[in-house]
Design a protein around this motif. Structure first.
Motif, mmCIF file in Angstrom:
data_model
loop_
_atom_site.group_PDB
_atom_site.id
_atom_site.type_symbol
_atom_site.label_atom_id
_atom_site.label_comp_id
_atom_site.label_asym_id
_atom_site.label_seq_id
_atom_site.Cartn_x
_atom_site.Cartn_y
_atom_site.Cartn_z
ATOM 1 N N GLY A 152 -2.067 -2.194 4.333
ATOM 2 C CA GLY A 152 -1.958 -0.799 4.735
ATOM 3 C C GLY A 152 -1.375 0.095 3.649
ATOM 4 O O GLY A 152 -0.467 -0.319 2.918
ATOM 5 N N ASP A 182 2.583 0.950 3.264
ATOM 6 C CA ASP A 182 3.478 0.354 2.265
ATOM 7 C C ASP A 182 2.806 0.537 0.913
ATOM 8 O O ASP A 182 2.241 -0.405 0.351
ATOM 9 C CB ASP A 182 3.719 -1.116 2.604
ATOM 10 C CG ASP A 182 4.377 -1.262 3.961
ATOM 11 O OD1 ASP A 182 5.589 -1.073 4.048
ATOM 12 O OD2 ASP A 182 3.663 -1.520 4.952
ATOM 13 N N LEU A 202 3.451 4.817 12.193
ATOM 14 C CA LEU A 202 3.722 3.653 13.042
ATOM 15 C C LEU A 202 4.407 2.572 12.221
ATOM 16 O O LEU A 202 4.036 2.315 11.074
ATOM 17 C CB LEU A 202 2.415 3.107 13.624
ATOM 18 C CG LEU A 202 1.701 3.993 14.635
ATOM 19 C CD1 LEU A 202 0.448 3.288 15.151
ATOM 20 C CD2 LEU A 202 2.611 4.350 15.802
ATOM 21 N N ILE A 207 -1.612 4.864 9.609
ATOM 22 C CA ILE A 207 -1.826 5.340 10.981
ATOM 23 C C ILE A 207 -0.513 5.909 11.528
ATOM 24 O O ILE A 207 0.555 5.289 11.413
ATOM 25 C CB ILE A 207 -2.310 4.184 11.896
ATOM 26 C CG1 ILE A 207 -3.572 3.520 11.321
ATOM 27 C CG2 ILE A 207 -2.548 4.678 13.316
ATOM 28 C CD1 ILE A 207 -4.798 4.400 11.267
HETATM 29 P P1 AMP Z 1 4.118 -5.656 8.347
HETATM 30 O O1 AMP Z 1 3.889 -6.414 9.608
HETATM 31 O O2 AMP Z 1 5.062 -4.514 8.483
HETATM 32 O O3 AMP Z 1 4.393 -6.543 7.162
HETATM 33 O O4 AMP Z 1 2.736 -4.957 8.022
HETATM 34 C C1 AMP Z 1 1.556 -5.716 7.890
HETATM 35 C C2 AMP Z 1 0.491 -4.845 7.311
HETATM 36 O O5 AMP Z 1 0.271 -3.727 8.185
HETATM 37 C C3 AMP Z 1 0.864 -4.246 5.943
HETATM 38 O O6 AMP Z 1 -0.285 -4.280 5.113
HETATM 39 C C4 AMP Z 1 1.271 -2.841 6.297
HETATM 40 O O7 AMP Z 1 1.094 -1.915 5.234
HETATM 41 C C5 AMP Z 1 0.332 -2.530 7.439
HETATM 42 N N1 AMP Z 1 0.847 -1.439 8.260
HETATM 43 C C6 AMP Z 1 2.053 -1.364 8.865
HETATM 44 N N2 AMP Z 1 2.192 -0.176 9.492
HETATM 45 C C7 AMP Z 1 1.047 0.515 9.260
HETATM 46 C C8 AMP Z 1 0.580 1.814 9.617
HETATM 47 N N3 AMP Z 1 1.308 2.649 10.325
HETATM 48 N N4 AMP Z 1 -0.651 2.189 9.199
HETATM 49 C C9 AMP Z 1 -1.406 1.345 8.449
HETATM 50 N N5 AMP Z 1 -1.031 0.115 8.087
HETATM 51 C C10 AMP Z 1 0.184 -0.296 8.475
#
Ligand code: AMP
Length: 262
Positions: A127, A130, A164, A156
């Motif tokens: 995403g 990050d 989010l 998103i």
């Molecule tokens: P995480 O579980 O926080 O490690 O996130 C897993 C993946 O989801 C990563 O590639 C993040 O960048 C993506 N991600 C988390 N929140 C969002 C968001 N609001 N919009 C898009 N991608 C997201």
């Protein structure tokens, strides 16, 4: 059925942001692997790790519903069976998110490397939420000739504008109000004409909310992650704290990010 795999790495506590990554992954392959692993190596704060939201049954149901064909929730020993030689994220790993989070991006690269080796995907979706992580992973894949295509997924937001994040569940209603200063500042800054006024606006708006503690705000060039000298390819990045909850957001200088309800 094709032999290819598209991969979505996550730390669980899935929300609509994660599910959008699964949607994108489906457009690359009929096999979509989602991993759920809270990687201790990328947490510099033991409390944050201990309190990170976890709900595996709910996550599995959500991921399946969104179209995941395989869900992998490995144990620590499966990922790190022996000695760990962390992968360096270089100088950029020490800037912005890396300043207060020593070793964070090394931890990210180390787990991504292990996950890629286990899953051997052709595509992996990350995403833009990050943004520094995405940049560091893309650069590492390119410089090491890793045979995985990194796919960037748009950030998103919730309907009120808050990006989010799994950590948003820790925000009270009041906290959330304060947190909205971030998307407000980003919207206003990215509609400024010059890079100087965009930087000024970003700082002015962010520092106008007493409930928000600014960590950093910068407009970087998306090509090299250096401070931008013009709006072209610029992206405004913000990180800070609301009542002990760390929040991260960004917005391109050129267009508006997508908004969805959770
Ligand atoms: P995480 O579980 O926080 O490690 O996130 C897993 C993946 O989801 C990563 O590639 C993040 O960048 C993506 N991600 C988390 N929140 C969002 C968001 N609001 N919009 C898009 N991608 C997201």
């Amino acid at each position: 059925m094709s032999e290819t795999k598209a991969f979505v790495p996550t730390m669980g506590a899935l929300h609509a942001g994660h599910l959008s990554l699964i949607e994108i992954a489906k457009s690359f392959s009929s096999n979509v692997v989602v991993s759920i692993f809270v990687n201790p190596l990328q947490f510099e704060n033991p409390d944050d790790l201990a309190t990170y939201p976890r709900d595996l049954d709910r996550d599995i149901a959500k991921a399946r519903e969104a179209g995941a064909t395989e869900i992998w929730s490995p144990t620590y020993d499966e990922i790190y069976p022996g000695e760990i030689a962390p992968i360096s994220s270089g100088d950029l790993g020490k800037k912005y998110e890396g300043v207060g989070r020593e070793g964070h991006f090394d931890g990210v690269l180390t787990v991504v490397d292990r996950l890629f080796k286990h899953i051997a995907p052709q595509w992996a979706v990350f995403g833009e939420k990050d943004f520094q992580q995405l940049f560091i992973i893309k650069r590492w894949v390119k410089s090491h000739n890793i045979p995985v295509e990194i796919v960037a997924a748009p950030l998103i937001r919730d309907l009120d504008g808050l990006a989010l994040s799994s950590r948003n569940v820790r925000l009270s209603r009041e906290d959330r109000k304060a947190a909205l200063v971030i998307s407000r500042a980003l919207r206003q800054a990215t509609s400024e004409r010059s890079i100087e006024s965009a930087r000024d606006r970003l700082h002015d708006v962010l520092t106008s909310e007493p409930g928000f503690t600014l960590d950093y705000a910068e407009i970087i060039n998306e090509d090299n992650f250096e401070p931008a000298t013009s709006s072209r390819k610029g992206r405004a990045l913000v990180a800070g704290w609301v009542n002990g909850v760390r929040l991260l957001d960004n917005m391109p200088m050129s267009s508006k990010s997508k908004v969805v309800a959770e």
